[in-house]
Design a protein around this motif. Sequence first.
Motif, PDB file in Angstrom:
ATOM      1  N   VAL A  77       0.346  -1.706   0.190  1.00 41.34           N
ATOM      2  CA  VAL A  77      -0.074  -0.219   0.230  1.00 41.34           C
ATOM      3  C   VAL A  77       0.808   0.854  -0.239  1.00 41.34           C
ATOM      4  O   VAL A  77       1.919   1.483   0.756  1.00 41.34           O
ATOM      5  N   LEU A  78       0.808   1.736  -1.531  1.00 42.87           N
ATOM      6  CA  LEU A  78       1.390   3.389  -1.587  1.00 42.87           C
ATOM      7  C   LEU A  78       0.713   4.986  -1.081  1.00 42.87           C
ATOM      8  O   LEU A  78      -1.130   4.837  -0.642  1.00 42.87           O
ATOM      9  N   GLY A  79       0.970   5.205  -0.035  1.00 43.61           N
ATOM     10  CA  GLY A  79       0.390   6.427   0.332  1.00 43.61           C
ATOM     11  C   GLY A  79       1.677   7.273   1.291  1.00 43.61           C
ATOM     12  O   GLY A  79       2.552   7.553   1.050  1.00 43.61           O
ATOM     13  N   PRO A  80       0.847   8.952   1.507  1.00 45.60           N
ATOM     14  CA  PRO A  80       2.078   9.741   1.625  1.00 45.60           C
ATOM     15  C   PRO A  80       2.430   9.234   3.546  1.00 45.60           C
ATOM     16  O   PRO A  80       1.487   7.713   3.744  1.00 45.60           O
ATOM     17  N   ASP A  81       3.447   9.269   3.778  1.00 45.06           N
ATOM     18  CA  ASP A  81       4.513   8.443   5.249  1.00 45.06           C
ATOM     19  C   ASP A  81       4.805   9.500   6.165  1.00 45.06           C
ATOM     20  O   ASP A  81       5.181  10.564   5.412  1.00 45.06           O
ATOM     21  N   SER A  82       5.051   9.333   7.010  1.00 44.81           N
ATOM     22  CA  SER A  82       5.588  10.311   8.269  1.00 44.81           C
ATOM     23  C   SER A  82       7.239  10.251   7.914  1.00 44.81           C
ATOM     24  O   SER A  82       6.921  10.990   8.319  1.00 44.81           O
ATOM     25  N   SER A  83       7.278   9.197   7.761  1.00 43.76           N
ATOM     26  CA  SER A  83       8.985   9.088   7.530  1.00 43.76           C
ATOM     27  C   SER A  83       9.208   9.837   6.610  1.00 43.76           C
ATOM     28  O   SER A  83      10.617  11.008   6.577  1.00 43.76           O
ATOM     29  N   TYR A 142      17.256   7.372  12.285  1.00 42.03           N
ATOM     30  CA  TYR A 142      16.555   8.499  11.693  1.00 42.03           C
ATOM     31  C   TYR A 142      15.016   8.080  11.594  1.00 42.03           C
ATOM     32  O   TYR A 142      15.132   9.631  12.302  1.00 42.03           O
ATOM     33  N   LEU A 143      14.792   7.070  12.223  1.00 41.05           N
ATOM     34  CA  LEU A 143      13.243   6.771  12.307  1.00 41.05           C
ATOM     35  C   LEU A 143      12.835   7.496  13.594  1.00 41.05           C
ATOM     36  O   LEU A 143      11.826   8.167  13.919  1.00 41.05           O
ATOM     37  N   ASN A 144      13.700   7.556  14.505  1.00 37.65           N
ATOM     38  CA  ASN A 144      13.138   7.689  15.795  1.00 37.65           C
ATOM     39  C   ASN A 144      13.230   9.651  16.121  1.00 37.65           C
ATOM     40  O   ASN A 144      12.422   9.576  16.518  1.00 37.65           O
ATOM     41  N   VAL A 150       7.610  15.081  14.248  1.00 38.16           N
ATOM     42  CA  VAL A 150       6.401  14.755  14.092  1.00 38.16           C
ATOM     43  C   VAL A 150       5.778  15.283  15.102  1.00 38.16           C
ATOM     44  O   VAL A 150       4.823  15.949  15.008  1.00 38.16           O
ATOM     45  N   VAL A 151       5.567  14.546  16.076  1.00 38.21           N
ATOM     46  CA  VAL A 151       5.304  14.889  17.074  1.00 38.21           C
ATOM     47  C   VAL A 151       5.328  16.691  17.547  1.00 38.21           C
ATOM     48  O   VAL A 151       4.228  16.965  17.501  1.00 38.21           O
ATOM     49  N   ILE A 152       6.441  17.440  17.363  1.00 35.17           N
ATOM     50  CA  ILE A 152       6.995  17.960  18.584  1.00 35.17           C
ATOM     51  C   ILE A 152       5.903  19.336  17.097  1.00 35.17           C
ATOM     52  O   ILE A 152       5.464  19.951  18.110  1.00 35.17           O
TER      53      ILE A 152
END
Length: 578
Positions: A77-83, A142-144, A150-152
């Motif tokens: 499944v492709l789409g926008p991603d948080s990373s 990188y992911l952390n 993103v959270v901030i």
Amino acid sequence: MSGVATLWRLPGLATARSYKREWLRTDVTAGLVLTALLIPAGMGYAEAAGLPAYAGLWATIVPLTAYAVVGPSKILVLGPDSSLAPLIAAAVLPLAAVGDPEDALALAGILAVLVGAILVLGGFLRLGFVTELLSKPLRLGYLNAIALIVVIGQLPKLLGFSVDASGLFEEVGAIVTSVLDGKTDTVAAAMGFAGLVVIVAFRRWLARVPGVLVAVVGSIVVTAVLGLDDDIGMVGALPAGLPLPQYGGTDWNDVLSLLGPAAGIALIAFADSGVLSRTFAARRGEDVDGSTEMKAIGTANIASGLFGGFPISASGSRTPVAEQAGARTQLAGVVGAAAVLVFVLVAPGVTAYLPDATLAAVVIVAATALIDIFGMVRIWRLSKLEFGLAAAAFVGVALVGVLEGILVAIGLSFVAVVARAWQPYRTELVELEGTGFLDVTRHPEGRRIPGLVLVRFDAPLFFANGKIFAAHVRDVVAHSEPPVKWVVVAAEPITGLDTTAVDELIDLDRALESSSIRLVFAELKGPVKDKLIRFVVDGRFDEDRFFPTVESAVEAYRSVQSPPGSAPDSTPDRSGPE
């Protein structure tokens, strides 16, 4: 005819030709289940990238449809991603006109086309291996860091205010100051935190029901019933009609400015997508060609950029949902895309009642899934060096900048590789009765053979470590009793050789020769042996210097050192391993 044949070989069309009727129900069901995540996730990640929320829907519909035709994975499944969201924001927002979301979206579209073009070209050049530049420690750090960014970035929306700050520390300071100054909107914060609680609670105790959908629909109903749409920030109604490329306000300078970020995003997008694709294919007993996958992800990005979207990659949260819902083929993604399109065309006004705070809650929960504290602890226990790389990636991405941090981390990885080869493990070997020749540091009970030194160097020989190898040999020889007559290099770990290292070997051989010591090699790989012989123009290292095994080299030494009149056990084999 060849063009038609090529068209029919496209993965999606190949699947359609062999499609089984019994797959239809599960594919349609999986697609409809998937829709519950596609809409809020797409809109949320668009806002996290600094773009209009509706762009996330086009960045979902178009790539899913394109990938269904050209993609080799049947359920990816492709789409926008948080990373990718922070990378897109870092690349686009500095170039966009302040307060002009349409300008930012146009630049994001160009960025997606560039990302896609890089991936397609890489696929044709068979460059799938470049994802190995992002080792597991780098990806973990990188992911952390991405999760933290993103959270901030979403906290102000969750609390109902906005901040004007760049950089993690500045943004945190601005948020704290705003909260202390009483800028928090209690109604928006209540909606946001309620969304967080609902999503987490459903994920924890009722995972079969998509908590994201419950939170989004619930917030829309509450907002409409209580008339809160004028009191707090709303996502807003979707624009009518289908999107078309709108690049009129951009120029070639913008394109050139986006090339570097596009290369970084392409690397991250394919690294994430490639791993996910291989993982799910392996579960189904299938195999996915990396270069074909690269071209497919690239094509989906180009399609996204041309029709109102932005850079996308495979989703690590929505793909498992499709699998668990029973998806069998690419049709599940097509059904999901069609359902989202129906929503856009039939009910575009619904999102006018969707609070920004609720969408922020959706993004925050998704981003926290990227956090892996236990992974960091595990790497710390296994390798301090790799933990250092993960920490460098985390600090670089969080504090310096997403793209800059990734480049710094990749550079540190290369330094670490060179460092390992520069200072590799090296040791002396001793004879252990009935076993063979082993590391003296691990087997101090082993026996040294009088007049013979056995050394091992666990790395290729190149310009950075040639002197270290020679110094190691000289040191072992200097501390050996009685005087050394032969030095045997257990060369099986030496997988490469450059001209600088060859010169060091020649100098070492001359120094040993002046002390009547013979230097020979055992188990040296054929190509490396050929290179050594070819590089030494005076024929110094002839075939007599090479032995297929350490045992045969030791046997040759013993036969040479036998007392006069005694016959050696056998004729030593001097042919080197090929």
